[in-house]
Write a protein that holds these residues in place. Structure first.
Motif, PDB file in Angstrom:
ATOM      1  N   VAL B  30       0.834  -1.197   0.000  1.00 24.88           N
ATOM      2  CA  VAL B  30       0.000   0.000   0.000  1.00 24.88           C
ATOM      3  C   VAL B  30       0.867   1.246   0.000  1.00 24.88           C
ATOM      4  O   VAL B  30       0.561   2.230  -0.681  1.00 24.88           O
ATOM      5  N   PHE B  34       0.988   4.394  -2.452  1.00 21.69           N
ATOM      6  CA  PHE B  34       0.850   5.738  -1.915  1.00 21.69           C
ATOM      7  C   PHE B  34       1.872   6.672  -2.559  1.00 21.69           C
ATOM      8  O   PHE B  34       1.544   7.761  -3.026  1.00 21.69           O
TER       9      PHE B  34
ATOM     10  N   PHE C  69      -3.476   6.670  -0.298  1.00 17.95           N
ATOM     11  CA  PHE C  69      -3.192   5.245  -0.145  1.00 17.95           C
ATOM     12  C   PHE C  69      -4.036   4.430  -1.117  1.00 17.95           C
ATOM     13  O   PHE C  69      -3.623   3.384  -1.589  1.00 17.95           O
ATOM     14  N   MET C  70      -5.240   4.922  -1.375  1.00 21.18           N
ATOM     15  CA  MET C  70      -6.144   4.171  -2.242  1.00 21.18           C
ATOM     16  C   MET C  70      -6.069   4.646  -3.684  1.00 21.18           C
ATOM     17  O   MET C  70      -6.949   4.349  -4.469  1.00 21.18           O
ATOM     18  N   ILE C 237      -9.758   0.359  12.283  1.00 24.63           N
ATOM     19  CA  ILE C 237      -9.379  -0.856  11.571  1.00 24.63           C
ATOM     20  C   ILE C 237      -7.931  -1.172  11.912  1.00 24.63           C
ATOM     21  O   ILE C 237      -7.125  -0.265  11.945  1.00 24.63           O
ATOM     22  N   PRO C 238      -7.518  -2.380  12.217  1.00 20.26           N
ATOM     23  CA  PRO C 238      -8.264  -3.639  12.067  1.00 20.26           C
ATOM     24  C   PRO C 238      -9.137  -4.021  13.259  1.00 20.26           C
ATOM     25  O   PRO C 238      -9.601  -5.143  13.309  1.00 20.26           O
ATOM     26  N   TRP C 317      -2.342   4.505   7.870  1.00 20.19           N
ATOM     27  CA  TRP C 317      -1.637   3.530   7.029  1.00 20.19           C
ATOM     28  C   TRP C 317      -2.098   2.119   7.381  1.00 20.19           C
ATOM     29  O   TRP C 317      -2.377   1.303   6.495  1.00 20.19           O
ATOM     30  N   VAL C 318      -2.185   1.862   8.667  1.00 16.16           N
ATOM     31  CA  VAL C 318      -2.663   0.543   9.083  1.00 16.16           C
ATOM     32  C   VAL C 318      -4.076   0.326   8.581  1.00 16.16           C
ATOM     33  O   VAL C 318      -4.430  -0.733   8.060  1.00 16.16           O
ATOM     34  N   ALA C 320      -5.376   1.508   5.990  1.00 14.33           N
ATOM     35  CA  ALA C 320      -5.415   1.334   4.543  1.00 14.33           C
ATOM     36  C   ALA C 320      -4.904  -0.020   4.106  1.00 14.33           C
ATOM     37  O   ALA C 320      -5.063  -0.377   2.952  1.00 14.33           O
ATOM     38  N   SER C 321      -4.265  -0.774   5.002  1.00 17.74           N
ATOM     39  CA  SER C 321      -3.671  -2.011   4.500  1.00 17.74           C
ATOM     40  C   SER C 321      -4.133  -3.276   5.210  1.00 17.74           C
ATOM     41  O   SER C 321      -3.736  -4.352   4.789  1.00 17.74           O
ATOM     42  N   LEU C 322      -4.932  -3.189   6.229  1.00 14.74           N
ATOM     43  CA  LEU C 322      -5.318  -4.410   6.923  1.00 14.74           C
ATOM     44  C   LEU C 322      -6.826  -4.551   6.981  1.00 14.74           C
ATOM     45  O   LEU C 322      -7.533  -3.576   7.202  1.00 14.74           O
ATOM     46  N   PRO C 323      -7.318  -5.798   6.805  1.00 14.72           N
ATOM     47  CA  PRO C 323      -8.749  -6.015   6.996  1.00 14.72           C
ATOM     48  C   PRO C 323      -9.098  -6.128   8.478  1.00 14.72           C
ATOM     49  O   PRO C 323      -8.218  -6.116   9.340  1.00 14.72           O
ATOM     50  N   ARG C 324     -10.373  -6.267   8.720  1.00 13.00           N
ATOM     51  CA  ARG C 324     -10.886  -6.304  10.089  1.00 13.00           C
ATOM     52  C   ARG C 324     -10.740  -7.711  10.659  1.00 13.00           C
ATOM     53  O   ARG C 324     -10.940  -8.693   9.943  1.00 13.00           O
TER      54      ARG C 324
ATOM     55  N   ILE D 105     -14.691  -7.762   4.188  1.00 16.59           N
ATOM     56  CA  ILE D 105     -14.026  -8.133   5.432  1.00 16.59           C
ATOM     57  C   ILE D 105     -13.220  -6.973   5.974  1.00 16.59           C
ATOM     58  O   ILE D 105     -12.360  -7.167   6.810  1.00 16.59           O
ATOM     59  N   GLY D 106     -13.502  -5.774   5.530  1.00 22.36           N
ATOM     60  CA  GLY D 106     -13.062  -4.604   6.276  1.00 22.36           C
ATOM     61  C   GLY D 106     -11.931  -3.803   5.695  1.00 22.36           C
ATOM     62  O   GLY D 106     -11.525  -2.826   6.288  1.00 22.36           O
ATOM     63  N   LEU D 107     -11.419  -4.178   4.542  1.00 21.34           N
ATOM     64  CA  LEU D 107     -10.305  -3.417   3.984  1.00 21.34           C
ATOM     65  C   LEU D 107     -10.775  -2.721   2.725  1.00 21.34           C
ATOM     66  O   LEU D 107     -11.240  -3.358   1.799  1.00 21.34           O
ATOM     67  N   THR D 109      -9.000  -0.451   0.759  1.00 19.92           N
ATOM     68  CA  THR D 109      -8.035  -0.046  -0.269  1.00 19.92           C
ATOM     69  C   THR D 109      -8.147  -0.873  -1.554  1.00 19.92           C
ATOM     70  O   THR D 109      -8.236  -0.302  -2.634  1.00 19.92           O
ATOM     71  N   TYR D 113      -8.498  -0.044  -5.731  1.00 17.33           N
ATOM     72  CA  TYR D 113      -7.599  -0.575  -6.761  1.00 17.33           C
ATOM     73  C   TYR D 113      -8.401  -1.362  -7.792  1.00 17.33           C
ATOM     74  O   TYR D 113      -8.205  -1.224  -8.999  1.00 17.33           O
TER      75      TYR D 113
END
Lengths: 163, 263, 365, 368
Positions: B30, B34, C69-70, C237-238, C317-318, C320-324, D105-107, D109, D113
């Protein structure tokens, strides 16, 4: 005698021998391995035979057609070893049609039978949970019957204006 | 012949996943994105970006960190707002016939010389932009353009009168080139001579004026037989000019015209 | 060093009251009383303004960073680069009519988010934010801050219970379980810091760091534990299970709309702000600057804020990169991983103290 | 979860699911009934709306059945363009699935993409069909128009771009412990139960059953193309994710082959002997006698194909009229939802988004 399909050569005579009164082999279409016509009473047994002996382990579709004077229920079964579909057709009377359910044989037929009941009003005997799927509970009609007329678009438009 | 294999995918865990996998890999991926998107985010600022001239717009929009593939380009055969050339429209009704959504209505238009003719009026509230109308148009006067800004806050503004469609035509939008060619063996209009009464309705209403009423000989009445009461003419269709719109069939009072393969 | 925002405001208020003389009740027998409460109000207003400005910039910061980030731009339209977008959103929410659902318990319904926001904001009254700048001087400021910080589950639970909605209730229960589970590693990580400094006063903690170096170096494990526990505490999140939008509609704030919804969101962000502040204060040296610049309060404030925003950027940042994670996994992480690690961290800190931190005499091998 | 409106009643014991009863029908538009009132080509507009993320797959499904019922066959170039559309559609659908799944499931980003890269594919669609989602591109006996000049180069560029992006998708998920925790061992449905439940598509292949209609009952020009069938040995959410990722790579491979063919072989894209009645004017209402006079062919058409969600089937009965007498569509999602009790029971409430997301639910398709 209709043209035979090589992969089905042992199966078709077998099934006609097993159910001589109830299974008729119809002329084959090029997109089907075989088309069989079955009497309503023995559908479940023929289906079970096809699954166990003929390795048709996937019940792809149960559907129906309203031919105004009678109803036709169609089963499409798929075999992974024969790599093709087989079609079973069952003719039913228009009034109060009944046919045995195949849900016991393939669980996947459950919702297809529910949908056929919902849309065409075919009763599947022995189905565990024969409710409507797409139309709401308590709906009066079976919409895919030919007696269920669609409104002309113009009519709908007029109605929409008055609402 | 084709090579079709069954490919069982191996588990994708790299050996160091247990150590770095927790957060490091996704966070690094990510973060890489960025840094790239700091310079070139992929967003197209739609209402602002659109104001650029078309060519500049195509050049300026780029995907983050990638070669300019051309996001947001509108190609010429985009099916958007229709353009109608009123002058060449022959009022054949084909567009209205072929519309699956019944959003086309033929309304009279003043042609300038005191006469009126019927041209399509399109209700974009119902239109599904399928393009059947422009495919069916035999004269190529109803086409679809790349215009897509039809949003409005009044429902009535969604109905485009023929004049308004003509304005779209006069604008500089590129024309949609697609039109279905007529099939070689297409059906023609056939006549059931026994039913015809020679009423001239088909010839009168034919948009291309390709139906001519020709005289047929009046047979001699035999003894005891009564000749049918009719005008002794019958239509003759010039197939090369006919656009197969079916107007003659729909106006025929006796159902004597029908589609069929040429004998 | 002893001047606080409160004492300055109080002096100004007393001066003002004396100047106004007999025209206001401040000069009567109730004078000190009036002056005190008036200064409380003014300090409250300052804290409110400070936290709100920070929160608005926080949300903007999150929107923009998350956008990049996205691979998009974030808010763009209102104000320069979308700076005023949050004000516009707030204004919109402010104009909505507040109402309670039909079967909701109205008192709890209105009280929950309000208290959530107020008690979160009140912490800012005790946190020193720069050299000699703090709302009020409390010797145990760290303890007070953490105590107020741990009130939140109660109010969230009140709010969710009185909403009379199953999603709200599940969200509230999850919040309570989650916050309680992560409160303990959080506090244990703080214990290590306190063990090193021997004080609950944040000023002392920051002063120690200015002298001996940031605690992030000797207590790296503690920083990581504190960071993760703080992620869970501020429900990001997460660990944002309380408002897992895929399974619970909006979690415990499902039934809220208008200004009350704004309260819940503002409360979340105020808590995130305080969490970032605490991380900076406890582990990243607070406002202490290199080159002996610490004596300039304003520069210290700026430096402190910059650090806070960088810490929050890591939160983003966290996100933007980790699911729940799942509920059971969340609690497992909390009780089975974080707690032992926090214990180990304390033992490590105690060992450091025994070895005479900061002038460590390593035990002879 | 993200795709449309449906209702899942569950009975829970604490957080554990003990019973599930899915309810659909909220998006039922009666497409099968409307088909009986529309001319053959006009039905295509409905097929786009059947599944709004895989519109062109349903177009081809219907068109193949209609061609069977009418006894027509399209020219080779049309077939290749159709296969190209199929694979682009599979890519776009799988990317959409990936985007929505990780969002579930919560992400968030990867959602962005995915949408970014899907947009490139939609742009490709737009450049040759003329629309981004509702294509109306297939016609009985071919396709509406040829691909424009410069399309193949542009499409290759997008495929190169996807070659870089698909590994990036995997990086975000494959090495993320939390993602693995959420998906591994969740929503298990063994191969035998899959077969019994009639489940098809990536769900079945994740269970290790190598059934792919593209190979087993080849349609269009799939026999000419090289590709692999992606299989996985564990029938859980993670396996379904792996299978779809691999299918995307295979689709890129197929698209490249088709583009090479299209470059070499120009030709017509619409069959020459298409009767006029399939698309354009008909007798006016109330004058059905003309239909009888014309002597249309009668017949039944059946087609089945590997749609992005699984095995889709269409069955069309042509009784010699302007309209299909009966059109039946089999949606793979319909069956996959129907079996949801079998793979939901025993897992937690928090797992529902993860499991149902991995099924790739498209309610527009299941309700029709």
């Amino acid at each position: 005698m209709p043209e035979e399909n090589p992969p089905l050569r042992p199966l078709i005579p077998g099934i006609t021998a097993q159910f001589p009164q109830d299974v008729t082999v119809l002329p084959r279409r090029k997109d089907m391995l075989a088309v069989l016509k079955v009497t309503p009473a023995r559908v479940a047994e023929v289906a079970k035979y096809l699954r166990d002996v003929g390795s048709f382990e996937h019940c792809a579709l149960v559907s129906g057609v309203d031919w105004v004077d009678h109803l036709e229920v169609l089963y499409h079964l798929w075999s992974d070893s024969l790599k093709g579909y087989i079609e079973l057709t069952v003719d039913l009377p228009s009034e109060d049609p009944h046919v045995p359910s195949v849900t016991e044989i393939w669980r996947g037929a459950n919702w297809h039978e529910r949908e056929t009941w919902d849309m065409l009003g075919v009763r599947f005997d022995g189905h565990p949970d024969l409710r409507r799927v797409l139309m709401p509970e308590g709906y009066q009609f079976h919409p895919l019957r030919k007696s269920f007329e669609l409104h002309e678009p113009e009519e709908l438009e007029v109605k929409a204006r008055h609402v | 012949m084709a090579q079709v294999h069954e490919k069982t995918i191996k588990r994708a865990d790299p050996p160091h996943a247990a150590v770095t996998g927790i957060v490091v890999y996704p966070m690094a991926t990510v973060a890489k994105q960025f840094v790239k998107s700091l310079w070139r985010p992929s967003t197209i600022l739609y209402p602002f970006g659109e104001r650029l001239e078309n060519e500049d717009f195509r050049k300026s929009v780029k995907v983050a960190s990638g070669a300019p593939i051309g996001v947001g380009e509108i190609w010429d055969n985009y099916r958007g707002v229709h353009a109608l050339n009123i002058k060449t429209c022959i009022s054949c009704n084909l567009c209205a016939f072929s519309c699956p959504d019944t959003c086309i209505e033929m309304v009279p238009v003043d042609t300038g010389s005191g006469k009126t003719k019927k041209c399509p009026e399109i209700d974009y509230g119902k239109c599904s932009f399928c393009g059947f109308c422009s495919d069916a148009c035999p004269e190529g006067c109803l086409t679809m353009t790349p215009g897509y800004t039809i949003t409005t806050n009044r429902r009535g503004n969604m109905v485009y009168s023929p004049e308004r469609l003509f304005e779209v035509y006069k604008g500089k939008l590129p024309q949609n080139p697609t039109s279905l060619a007529a099939p070689e063996n297409e059906d023609v209009i056939l006549l059931d001579q026994d039913l015809c009464i020679g009423c001239n309705a088909c010839s009168r209403d034919c948009p291309t004026k390709c139906i001519r009423m020709i005289d047929i000989p009046k047979p001699e009445a035999k003894a005891g037989e009564k000749l049918p009461k009719r005008i002794w003419k019958e239509p003759s269709v010039n197939d090369s000019e006919c656009v197969r719109c079916g107007t003659c069939i729909s106006v025929c009072p006796r159902e004597c015209l029908y589609w069929g393969a040429r004998k | 060093m002893t001047a606080t925002i409160y004492s300055v405001v109080n002096a100004l208020v007393v001066l003002l009251l004396n100047l106004l003389g007999p025209y206001v009740p401040g000069s009567g027998p109730y004078g000190p009383f009036v002056a005190t409460w008036l200064s409380y109000l003014v300090v409250g207003g300052i804290v409110l303004a400070f936290s709100m400005v920070n929160v608005l910039v926080f949300i903007w910061w999150e929107r923009k960073l998350l956008g990049r980030f996205m691979d998009r731009r974030g808010a763009m339209h209102v104000g320069y680069a979308g700076l005023l977008q949050n004000l516009a959103d707030g204004l919109k929410l402010f104009r909505k009519q507040p109402f309670a659902p039909k079967d909701a318990d109205e008192m709890g319904y209105y009280f929950g988010p309000t208290a959530y926001l107020v008690f979160s904001m009140a912490i800012l009254g005790f946190l020193p934010i720069s050299f000699g700048v703090s709302g009020g001087l409390v010797p145990l400021s760290l303890l007070v801050a953490l105590a107020l910080f741990s009130f939140a589950p109660l109010f969230i639970f009140i709010a969710s219970w009185s909403s009379n909605n199953k999603y709200s209730l599940i969200g509230g229960m999850r919040t309570a379980a989650q916050l309680v589970a992560y409160e303990i590693p959080l506090l244990l990580a703080v214990v290590a810091v306190v063990a090193l400094t021997g004080s609950f006063d944040i000023n002392t903690i920051v002063g120690d760091q200015a002298s001996y170096g940031w605690f992030a170096l000797p207590l790296l494990l503690g920083l990581i534990i504190f960071f993760i526990a703080m992620l869970a505490e501020v429900e990001r999140i997460p660990f944002d299970l309380p408002e897992a939008e895929a399974e619970l509609v909006e979690g415990w704030s499902t039934e809220y709309g208008g200004m009350l919804f704004a309260f819940t969101m503002l409360g979340d962000y105020v808590r995130a702000l305080i969490g970032s502040y605490l991380i900076v204060l406890l582990f990243l040296g607070g406002w202490s600057m290199p080159w002996g610049l610490s004596n300039y309060p304003l520069a210290g404030l700026v430096f402190f804020q910059v650090k806070t925003y960088i810490v929050f950027a890591i939160f983003i940042w966290v996100r933007a990169s980790l699911p729940r994670v799942r509920t059971d996994q969340l609690l497992q992480i909390g009780w089975k991983r974080m707690l032992p690690l926090a214990m180990a961290n304390i033992i490590w800190a105690l060992a450091l103290v025994v070895w005479g931190y900061p002038n460590i005499h390593w035990p002879v091998m | 979860m993200t795709h449309g409106l449906w209702n899942l009643r569950i009975k829970v014991d604490g957080e554990l699911i003990v019973d599930a009863d899915p309810e659909i029908g909220y998006l039922h538009r009666g497409i099968e009934k409307i088909c009986e009132y529309r001319r053959y080509n006009e039905v295509v507009t409905l097929m786009d709306r059947t599944c709004y993320v895989a519109g062109i797959a349903w177009e081809q499904l219907y068109i193949m059945a209609a061609e069977g019922a009418l006894g027509l066959s399209p020219p080779a170039r049309a077939e290749y363009i159709r296969v190209l559309s199929q694979e682009l559609q599979r890519l776009s659908s799988h990317i959409m699935w990936y985007a929505a799944y990780v969002q579930d499931i919560g992400l968030m980003t990867p959602f962005l993409y995915g949408m970014r890269d899907r947009d490139l594919i939609l742009d490709l669609f737009q450049s040759y069909t003329g629309a981004r989602m509702t294509y109306e591109f297939m016609r009985v006996g071919g396709v509406r128009n040829d691909v424009p000049v410069g399309f193949t180069d542009r499409c290759r560029k997008v495929m190169d771009w996807l070659d870089q992006r698909i590994p990036e998708y995997e990086k975000v998920c494959d090495n993320s412990t939390i993602f693995l925790d959420r998906t591994k061992g969740i929503g298990i449905l063994k191969a035998k139960e899959c077969l019994n439940d009639g489940i098809t598509g990536p769900m079945l292949r994740a269970a290790g059953v190598a059934r792919d209609i593209r190979r087993d009952r080849p349609y269009s020009v799939y026999p000419e193309l090289d590709f692999d069938i992606a299989l996985y040995d564990e029938p859980d959410c993670y396996g379904r994710y792996r299978v779809r990722m691999e299918e995307m790579k295979q689709s890129v491979r197929i698209v490249r082959q088709v583009l090479d063919w299209l470059d070499r072989n120009p030709g017509p894209v619409l069959a020459e002997k298409v009767p006029r009645f399939v698309g354009t004017p008909s007798p006016p209402p109330g004058k059905e006698t003309y239909v009888e006079r014309r002597g249309y062919p009668k017949g039944r058409g059946f087609s089945s194909m590997e749609e992005p969600h699984g095995e889709a089937m269409a069955y069309i009965i042509n009784e010699g009229a302007e309209h299909p007498y009966r059109a039946k569509l089999r949606s793979p999602v319909f069956v996959n939802i129907a079996a949801s009790k079998d793979y939901l029971v025993g897992y937690r409430v928090s797992d529902i988004p993860a499991i149902m997301g991995s099924v790739d639910v498209c309610v527009g398709e299941s309700d029709r």
